[in-house]
Design a protein around this motif. Sequence first.
Motif, mmCIF file in Angstrom:
data_model
loop_
_atom_site.group_PDB
_atom_site.id
_atom_site.type_symbol
_atom_site.label_atom_id
_atom_site.label_comp_id
_atom_site.label_asym_id
_atom_site.label_seq_id
_atom_site.Cartn_x
_atom_site.Cartn_y
_atom_site.Cartn_z
ATOM 1 N N THR A 222 -1.992 -0.287 -3.601
ATOM 2 C CA THR A 222 -3.669 -0.333 -3.132
ATOM 3 C C THR A 222 -4.538 -1.062 -4.065
ATOM 4 O OG1 THR A 222 -3.881 1.855 -3.938
ATOM 5 C CG2 THR A 222 -3.175 1.504 -1.713
ATOM 6 N N GLY A 223 -5.646 -1.463 -3.726
ATOM 7 C CA GLY A 223 -6.576 -1.998 -4.436
ATOM 8 C C GLY A 223 -6.832 -3.689 -4.540
ATOM 9 N N ARG A 224 -7.633 -3.930 -5.071
ATOM 10 C CA ARG A 224 -8.054 -5.489 -5.227
ATOM 11 C C ARG A 224 -7.702 -5.902 -6.629
ATOM 12 N NH1 ARG A 224 -13.720 -7.216 -3.582
ATOM 13 N NH2 ARG A 224 -14.400 -5.985 -5.663
ATOM 14 N N ASP B 219 -9.479 -6.230 -9.970
ATOM 15 C CA ASP B 219 -10.526 -4.911 -10.089
ATOM 16 C C ASP B 219 -9.048 -3.810 -10.504
ATOM 17 O OD1 ASP B 219 -12.356 -3.059 -10.089
ATOM 18 O OD2 ASP B 219 -12.308 -2.867 -7.917
ATOM 19 N N ALA C 18 -6.116 -9.695 -1.327
ATOM 20 C CA ALA C 18 -7.423 -8.902 -1.607
ATOM 21 C C ALA C 18 -7.908 -8.932 -2.991
ATOM 22 C CB ALA C 18 -7.365 -7.654 -1.130
ATOM 23 N N THR D 64 -11.269 -9.764 -6.224
ATOM 24 C CA THR D 64 -12.592 -9.748 -6.505
ATOM 25 C C THR D 64 -12.964 -11.510 -6.438
ATOM 26 O OG1 THR D 64 -11.911 -10.313 -8.870
ATOM 27 C CG2 THR D 64 -12.372 -7.824 -8.238
ATOM 28 N N ALA E 165 -10.884 -7.785 1.797
ATOM 29 C CA ALA E 165 -10.048 -6.824 2.006
ATOM 30 C C ALA E 165 -8.839 -6.958 3.319
ATOM 31 C CB ALA E 165 -10.933 -5.654 2.535
ATOM 32 N N ARG F 260 -5.371 -1.118 5.000
ATOM 33 C CA ARG F 260 -4.680 -0.089 4.306
ATOM 34 C C ARG F 260 -4.940 -0.191 2.943
ATOM 35 N NH1 ARG F 260 0.936 1.179 7.190
ATOM 36 N NH2 ARG F 260 0.448 3.136 5.880
ATOM 37 N N ASP F 261 -6.148 -1.125 2.415
ATOM 38 C CA ASP F 261 -6.333 -1.399 1.115
ATOM 39 C C ASP F 261 -5.130 -1.910 0.140
ATOM 40 O OD1 ASP F 261 -8.277 -1.164 -0.907
ATOM 41 O OD2 ASP F 261 -7.710 0.428 -1.601
ATOM 42 N N PRO G 196 -3.045 -4.934 -1.601
ATOM 43 C CA PRO G 196 -3.699 -6.023 -2.301
ATOM 44 C C PRO G 196 -3.043 -7.538 -1.636
ATOM 45 C CG PRO G 196 -1.896 -5.086 -3.608
ATOM 46 C CD PRO G 196 -2.471 -4.194 -2.343
#
Length: 156
Positions: free
Chosen positions: A52-54, A57, A101, A103, A139, A142-143, A145
């Motif tokens: 999960t996450g970008r 980041d 996903a 930055t 995004a 489900r978050d 990447p």
Amino acid sequence: MLQTPEQRISSLNLALPKISKRAGNLLGFKVDRGLAYISGQLPLEDGVVKYTGRVGDAVSQKTAYEAAKLAALNVISQLSVATEGKLSRVLELVKVSGFVACTPEFTNIPAVVNGASDLFVEVFGERGAHARFAIGVAALPRDVPVEVEVIARLQE
């Protein structure tokens, strides 16, 4: 002797993830006139989000590459179902679409999607070579990447 895609998967010490339940009124794949359209696949391990996450980041480029490989493995699971367990029926991967996903500052998006492309060529050999696009987005569901979708030509 050439290995089958299933043998290549095994030699890479990988296993096809179990297909998770549909998330609404959509299919994991649709076959039409010899083409398999594989819906966007996420980096799930037997239905559970692994990353999960970008990117740029909370997620490194290296981790995102691994997430793309896992999303690609889920694509291969869908292809296995579409070919009734005979991945040798995949004549070629026509197109791969990769979504990352990330930055706004992260621009090495193609390097992330290479995780999927590299796995496809490892599993399918020359048949895994494909046209592709890779884009960054704000995004994903489900978050996660990375999300990967594929169009493949199947032997009828």
